[in-house]
Design a protein around this motif. Sequence first.
Motif, mmCIF file in Angstrom:
data_model
loop_
_atom_site.group_PDB
_atom_site.id
_atom_site.type_symbol
_atom_site.label_atom_id
_atom_site.label_comp_id
_atom_site.label_asym_id
_atom_site.label_seq_id
_atom_site.Cartn_x
_atom_site.Cartn_y
_atom_site.Cartn_z
ATOM 1 N N VAL A 173 -38.212 -12.055 2.525
ATOM 2 C CA VAL A 173 -37.116 -11.131 2.822
ATOM 3 C C VAL A 173 -37.622 -9.693 2.764
ATOM 4 C CG1 VAL A 173 -34.859 -10.290 2.055
ATOM 5 C CG2 VAL A 173 -35.347 -12.745 2.017
ATOM 6 N N ASP A 174 -38.446 -9.396 1.755
ATOM 7 C CA ASP A 174 -39.021 -8.055 1.650
ATOM 8 C C ASP A 174 -39.963 -7.771 2.816
ATOM 9 O OD1 ASP A 174 -37.605 -7.873 -0.666
ATOM 10 O OD2 ASP A 174 -39.342 -7.858 -2.008
ATOM 11 N N VAL A 175 -40.754 -8.774 3.205
ATOM 12 C CA VAL A 175 -41.681 -8.592 4.323
ATOM 13 C C VAL A 175 -40.912 -8.328 5.614
ATOM 14 C CG1 VAL A 175 -43.412 -9.723 5.772
ATOM 15 C CG2 VAL A 175 -43.522 -9.965 3.286
ATOM 16 N N VAL A 176 -39.905 -9.153 5.884
ATOM 17 C CA VAL A 176 -39.124 -8.989 7.107
ATOM 18 C C VAL A 176 -38.368 -7.659 7.081
ATOM 19 C CG1 VAL A 176 -37.176 -9.910 8.441
ATOM 20 C CG2 VAL A 176 -38.937 -11.455 7.563
ATOM 21 N N GLY A 177 -37.860 -7.279 5.924
ATOM 22 C CA GLY A 177 -37.173 -6.000 5.809
ATOM 23 C C GLY A 177 -38.074 -4.831 6.162
ATOM 24 N N GLU A 178 -39.319 -4.887 5.710
ATOM 25 C CA GLU A 178 -40.268 -3.819 6.031
ATOM 26 C C GLU A 178 -40.634 -3.848 7.513
ATOM 27 O OE1 GLU A 178 -42.758 -0.521 5.450
ATOM 28 O OE2 GLU A 178 -41.139 -1.383 4.221
ATOM 29 N N SER A 238 -25.707 -5.419 15.952
ATOM 30 C CA SER A 238 -27.106 -5.332 15.577
ATOM 31 C C SER A 238 -27.976 -5.948 16.662
ATOM 32 C CB SER A 238 -27.328 -6.057 14.247
ATOM 33 O OG SER A 238 -26.581 -5.445 13.217
ATOM 34 N N GLU A 239 -29.226 -5.513 16.710
ATOM 35 C CA GLU A 239 -30.133 -6.009 17.738
ATOM 36 C C GLU A 239 -30.559 -7.449 17.487
ATOM 37 O OE1 GLU A 239 -32.976 -2.627 19.202
ATOM 38 O OE2 GLU A 239 -32.458 -2.207 17.109
ATOM 39 N N LEU A 240 -30.646 -7.828 16.214
ATOM 40 C CA LEU A 240 -31.066 -9.181 15.878
ATOM 41 C C LEU A 240 -30.130 -9.793 14.842
ATOM 42 C CD1 LEU A 240 -34.955 -8.939 15.486
ATOM 43 C CD2 LEU A 240 -33.682 -9.985 17.374
ATOM 44 N N THR A 241 -29.977 -11.106 14.916
ATOM 45 C CA THR A 241 -29.308 -11.879 13.877
ATOM 46 C C THR A 241 -30.354 -12.786 13.246
ATOM 47 O OG1 THR A 241 -27.179 -11.860 15.028
ATOM 48 C CG2 THR A 241 -27.526 -13.577 13.373
ATOM 49 N N LEU A 242 -30.518 -12.665 11.927
ATOM 50 C CA LEU A 242 -31.534 -13.427 11.212
ATOM 51 C C LEU A 242 -30.860 -14.477 10.338
ATOM 52 C CD1 LEU A 242 -33.915 -10.526 10.098
ATOM 53 C CD2 LEU A 242 -33.903 -11.818 12.242
ATOM 54 N N ALA A 250 -37.901 -0.104 13.613
ATOM 55 C CA ALA A 250 -36.613 0.535 13.904
ATOM 56 C C ALA A 250 -35.668 -0.418 14.625
ATOM 57 C CB ALA A 250 -36.815 1.812 14.716
ATOM 58 N N ILE A 251 -35.595 -1.658 14.123
ATOM 59 C CA ILE A 251 -34.711 -2.677 14.685
ATOM 60 C C ILE A 251 -33.611 -2.978 13.674
ATOM 61 C CG2 ILE A 251 -34.550 -5.097 15.399
ATOM 62 C CD1 ILE A 251 -37.402 -4.874 16.459
ATOM 63 N N SER A 252 -32.366 -2.977 14.125
ATOM 64 C CA SER A 252 -31.242 -3.303 13.249
ATOM 65 C C SER A 252 -31.006 -4.810 13.270
ATOM 66 C CB SER A 252 -29.983 -2.567 13.699
ATOM 67 O OG SER A 252 -29.626 -2.944 15.022
#
Length: 253
Positions: free
Chosen positions: A54-59, A29-33, A65-67
């Motif tokens: 979590v919902d905000v970051v998910g959107e 994945s491009e990012l690890t959160l 288009a970042i995984s």
Amino acid sequence: MTFCRLPRWPLRSLLLASLITVSTSSQASELTLLVGDNPPFNSFVHGKPEGMAVDVVGEMLKRSAISAKQYNYPWARALQTAATTPNHCVYTLGRIAEREKRYVWIGPIARIQGVFFGLRERQLQLKSLDDARKLRIGDLRQGANAVWLEQLGFKIDYANTEEQNIKKLLAGHIDLYPASLHAGPEIARRMKIPPQRITPLLAFNQVDLYLGCSPNTPSPLIKRLTQALAQMRADQSLKQIEARYSPQLQIAH
């Protein structure tokens, strides 16, 4: 018996194609959160992240288009990892002066009110921070409230999780538990403890919450996330997510 020898080139082509397929399917994945424990904004519950942030970051991830993969880390470890490891971010992160240069900031996503909680049955009275200074205080190591209080000379009894803080409070090992106005009762409820036992005593600090990323994260990723959040503000989708959580955000008022 005659054996026909297959040409080498097709075999090499097949092998190369299979390697490309494996490489593509296992691409990281491009990012690890790294997700903190700050309900109703963000928590890991039953192995999954949930909450308003979590919902905000998910959107934001969807629009840019970042995984990304999300993990539940102890808070102090999450802060250190996100500050020093490329393509790592942590949330929700209170933006305070001591952290300013350690992260690239995307937000704010929300704002919290810091509050001292105590056990209702002890009937403690707090009129000022000086009253709190006389009591034993527990908080997360490197938590925003803890850092702020330490600057004022408070001594903190550290814990690794919010649950540990509440257990210390119930056992009488600490007198006060600083948390956001919303998190204290919600974490108590999650622990099957009547939330009314954890009562707010004194509001003392407001902090804006952000997604904080390593400065070594590629700037195009940061730009795409920032633009996505700006779009969400412009089209009111950020307010729509906040509205879904408005009953929880009023829980401690």
